[in-house]
Motif scaffolding. Structure first.
Motif, mmCIF file in Angstrom:
data_model
loop_
_atom_site.group_PDB
_atom_site.id
_atom_site.type_symbol
_atom_site.label_atom_id
_atom_site.label_comp_id
_atom_site.label_asym_id
_atom_site.label_seq_id
_atom_site.Cartn_x
_atom_site.Cartn_y
_atom_site.Cartn_z
ATOM 1 N N GLY A 6 44.619 -18.984 -10.914
ATOM 2 C CA GLY A 6 43.152 -18.675 -11.584
ATOM 3 C C GLY A 6 42.262 -17.769 -10.739
ATOM 4 N N GLU A 7 42.638 -17.443 -9.615
ATOM 5 C CA GLU A 7 41.822 -16.777 -8.693
ATOM 6 C C GLU A 7 41.590 -15.525 -9.172
ATOM 7 O OE1 GLU A 7 43.436 -16.256 -4.673
ATOM 8 O OE2 GLU A 7 42.054 -17.425 -3.862
ATOM 9 N N ARG A 13 40.658 -10.815 -2.972
ATOM 10 C CA ARG A 13 40.209 -9.489 -1.867
ATOM 11 C C ARG A 13 39.399 -10.273 -0.733
ATOM 12 N NH1 ARG A 13 38.572 -4.247 -5.429
ATOM 13 N NH2 ARG A 13 39.026 -3.205 -3.489
ATOM 14 N N VAL A 14 38.453 -11.140 -1.313
ATOM 15 C CA VAL A 14 37.633 -11.880 -0.337
ATOM 16 C C VAL A 14 38.546 -12.787 0.749
ATOM 17 C CG1 VAL A 14 35.937 -13.902 0.074
ATOM 18 C CG2 VAL A 14 35.619 -11.889 -1.591
ATOM 19 N N ALA A 15 39.461 -13.434 0.197
ATOM 20 C CA ALA A 15 40.339 -14.454 0.807
ATOM 21 C C ALA A 15 41.132 -13.301 1.766
ATOM 22 C CB ALA A 15 41.370 -15.002 0.054
ATOM 23 N N ALA A 16 41.457 -12.292 1.470
ATOM 24 C CA ALA A 16 42.463 -11.280 2.297
ATOM 25 C C ALA A 16 41.610 -10.830 3.387
ATOM 26 C CB ALA A 16 43.003 -9.919 1.110
ATOM 27 N N TYR A 17 40.406 -10.424 3.262
ATOM 28 C CA TYR A 17 39.445 -9.820 4.090
ATOM 29 C C TYR A 17 39.217 -10.962 5.346
ATOM 30 C CZ TYR A 17 35.338 -8.691 6.840
ATOM 31 O OH TYR A 17 34.551 -8.297 7.599
ATOM 32 N N ALA A 58 31.414 -16.029 -6.225
ATOM 33 C CA ALA A 58 32.423 -15.884 -5.092
ATOM 34 C C ALA A 58 31.890 -15.019 -3.859
ATOM 35 C CB ALA A 58 33.794 -14.971 -5.814
ATOM 36 N N LEU A 59 31.117 -14.144 -4.433
ATOM 37 C CA LEU A 59 30.189 -13.012 -3.361
ATOM 38 C C LEU A 59 29.303 -14.080 -2.615
ATOM 39 C CD1 LEU A 59 29.967 -9.654 -5.213
ATOM 40 C CD2 LEU A 59 31.769 -10.264 -3.563
ATOM 41 N N ARG A 60 28.620 -14.604 -3.217
ATOM 42 C CA ARG A 60 27.651 -15.564 -2.393
ATOM 43 C C ARG A 60 28.418 -16.493 -1.603
ATOM 44 N NH1 ARG A 60 25.262 -15.339 -7.535
ATOM 45 N NH2 ARG A 60 26.140 -17.465 -8.330
#
Length: 120
Positions: A6-7, A13-17, A58-60
């Protein structure tokens, strides 16, 4: 790294960063996050984070994670000065927050003028 069920692509991409930052022992930054997400600038990241919905949320959250990493870096002797600068510049700590600039929009300035009453 395995994708969680569900991601969204942005969340992956945030998690990978953040995983890459941990692996390389680097402190995350807003420009680094923006670049990892394929954005042109930190300002673009800020604009997208202001949008409603899952991607904006997600960005916040990612922005808050960067802020937390910078706060923690303040407690490390080697990174304290740089972290202090980034907290002041990017998050408004220690003074007036920087005004948000939006591409294509003129900057609004408010001027207050006091006019004395005449007693004529």
């Amino acid at each position: 790294m395995s994708a969680k069920r569900g991601e969204s692509p942005t969340e992956r991409r945030v998690a990978a960063y953040f995983a890459a930052c941990r692996q390389e022992n680097k402190t995350p930054t807003l420009p680094g996050l923006a670049l990892a997400l394929g954005m042109e600038s930190r300002e673009e990241l800020e604009r997208r984070a202001a949008c409603p919905g899952r991607v904006g949320a997600a960005l916040r959250l990612a922005r808050s994670q960067v802020e937390e990493a910078q706060l923690q870096a303040m407690f490390q002797k080697e990174t304290a000065a740089g972290a202090k600068f980034l907290l002041q510049a990017d998050f408004g700590y220690g003074g007036e927050p920087h005004p948000k600039k939006e591409a294509g929009k003129p900057q609004e300035t408010v001027i207050t003028v006091e006019v004395p009453e005449s007693h004529g």
